[in-house]
Design an enzyme around this catalytic site. Structure first.
Site, short mmCIF file in Angstrom:
data_model
loop_
_atom_site.label_atom_id
_atom_site.label_comp_id
_atom_site.label_asym_id
_atom_site.label_seq_id
_atom_site.Cartn_x
_atom_site.Cartn_y
_atom_site.Cartn_z
N ARG A 274 15.95 -24.10 -49.94
CA ARG A 274 14.94 -24.60 -50.88
C ARG A 274 14.12 -25.71 -50.22
NH1 ARG A 274 13.63 -24.98 -56.36
NH2 ARG A 274 13.37 -27.07 -57.24
N HIS A 297 9.36 -27.99 -60.42
CA HIS A 297 9.52 -29.42 -60.69
C HIS A 297 8.69 -29.82 -61.91
CE1 HIS A 297 10.69 -30.45 -56.25
NE2 HIS A 297 11.73 -30.07 -56.97
N TYR A 306 8.64 -34.33 -50.22
CA TYR A 306 8.51 -33.41 -49.09
C TYR A 306 7.34 -33.78 -48.19
CZ TYR A 306 11.92 -30.47 -51.45
OH TYR A 306 13.07 -30.01 -52.04
#
Length: 326
Positions: A274, A297, A306
């Site tokens: 993921r 999310h 990220y």
């Protein structure tokens, strides 16, 4: 205290529709809190109590200290990290807020107590080359190997959580996926994932993942399905039932070992695919909002972590490639 907690948990089920795993975590965290204020607390500043109306901010503060205090064989500490302690405090603050709003208490003592501040923990992604080695590790000559490759391909292609992947039913695969073996161009196939709070999202599936699913559905699944009762689950265990989280974890662990990644010191967990999915998308130029939707999310703030990973990667490349970097 127990009755007040039960009322709050009922609220989470009925009005907020929390997922079963999340609800179980809340139940465990609040049980830990109730046990503390009933038996330990912090006399004489915050003596033990068994009534939410008697809880003070000092009780909650003492509980926060208790969570992070090292374990020494006595009830003086739980030894949790700041991140784990913060998760527990979220449940406690939510319960007290609910009790105050519902009139069970006249004040909200937890509102005055800030949760521990966890340090920044960047998600761990592996390289595209390492992902490829991992995906190719299962043996496609056996039904279990076909299933394992399908699981890994789906998780990397969609960024699915383990619970979402093992929860897939055949009806969650678009017609393009289910009909891939007909020889027709499947177009851009999708799968339906059920995330936290049973929220649905449709996620595109890449051609390698479609091929792996097709091979499993045609050549592997019928053999295992015959060993159990009829089930709608896509991924089956050796007895013909839906695979468990533990089976998925063992699959990923075995693939990491078979590919040689474990021997090289590369850490691979159920969330690695993921994290790699999101990181590789952003490195490829994907929009942050799109990645947020694909990951499921609720807030883009969660996805923004990220961008820090990709920034670190860019800095590393720049420092080794730019003639004036050093």
């Amino acid at each position: 205290m127990e009755r007040a907690v039960d009322r709050y948990l009922q609220h989470l089920v009925v009005e907020r529709g929390l997922a079963a795993n999340t609800l179980s975590a809340y139940r465990r965290d609040l049980a830990r809190y109730v046990e503390f204020v009933q038996q330990v607390a912090d006399p004489p500043v915050a003596p033990p109590v068994d009534d939410p109306t008697l809880v003070q901010a000092a009780h909650v503060s003492a509980f926060v200290r208790h969570l992070q205090r090292p374990v020494d064989g006595s009830p003086s500490g739980a030894g949790l990290s700041a991140r784990s302690a913060a998760r527990v405090v979220v449940a406690v603050r939510g319960a007290h807020r609910f009790w105050a709003l519902e009139g069970l208490t006249t004040t909200d003592p937890a509102a005055e107590v800030p949760p521990p501040t966890p340090g920044m923990r960047l998600p761990k992604a592996i390289s595209v080359r390492e992902v490829t080695r991992l995906l190719e590790a299962p043996d496609p000559s056996t039904p279990a190997g076909l299933r394992d490759r399908a699981l890994l391909e789906v998780m990397y292609s969609t960024g699915a959580r383990v619970s979402e992947a093992i929860g897939l039913d055949v009806d969650d695969l678009s017609a393009a996926v289910r009909g891939a073996s007909d020889g027709e161009d499947p177009g851009l196939p999708f799968i339906r994932l059920f995330g936290k709070g049973s929220k649905q999202r449709m996620v595109p599936l890449g051609r390698p993942a479609v091929a792996a699913l097709d091979a499993w559905l045609v050549r592997g699944r019928p053999e295992l399905s015959a060993k159990g009762k009829a089930t709608a689950a896509v991924l089956l265990n050796a007895r013909g039932g839906r695979i468990s989280r533990q089976t998925a974890w063992n699959t990923i662990k075995a693939a990491a070992e078979r590919s040689g990644l474990t021997e090289e010191g590369v850490e691979v967990t159920p969330h690695t695919l993921r994290h790699s999915f999101a990181t590789h998308l952003l490195e490829g130029g994907a929009d942050l909002r799109v990645v947020q939707e694909l990951l499921g999310h609720a807030s883009v703030t969660t996805t923004q972590v990220y961008t820090l990973v990709t920034a670190d990667s860019l800095r590393e490349v720049w420092s080794t490639a730019h003639p004036r970097a050093r």
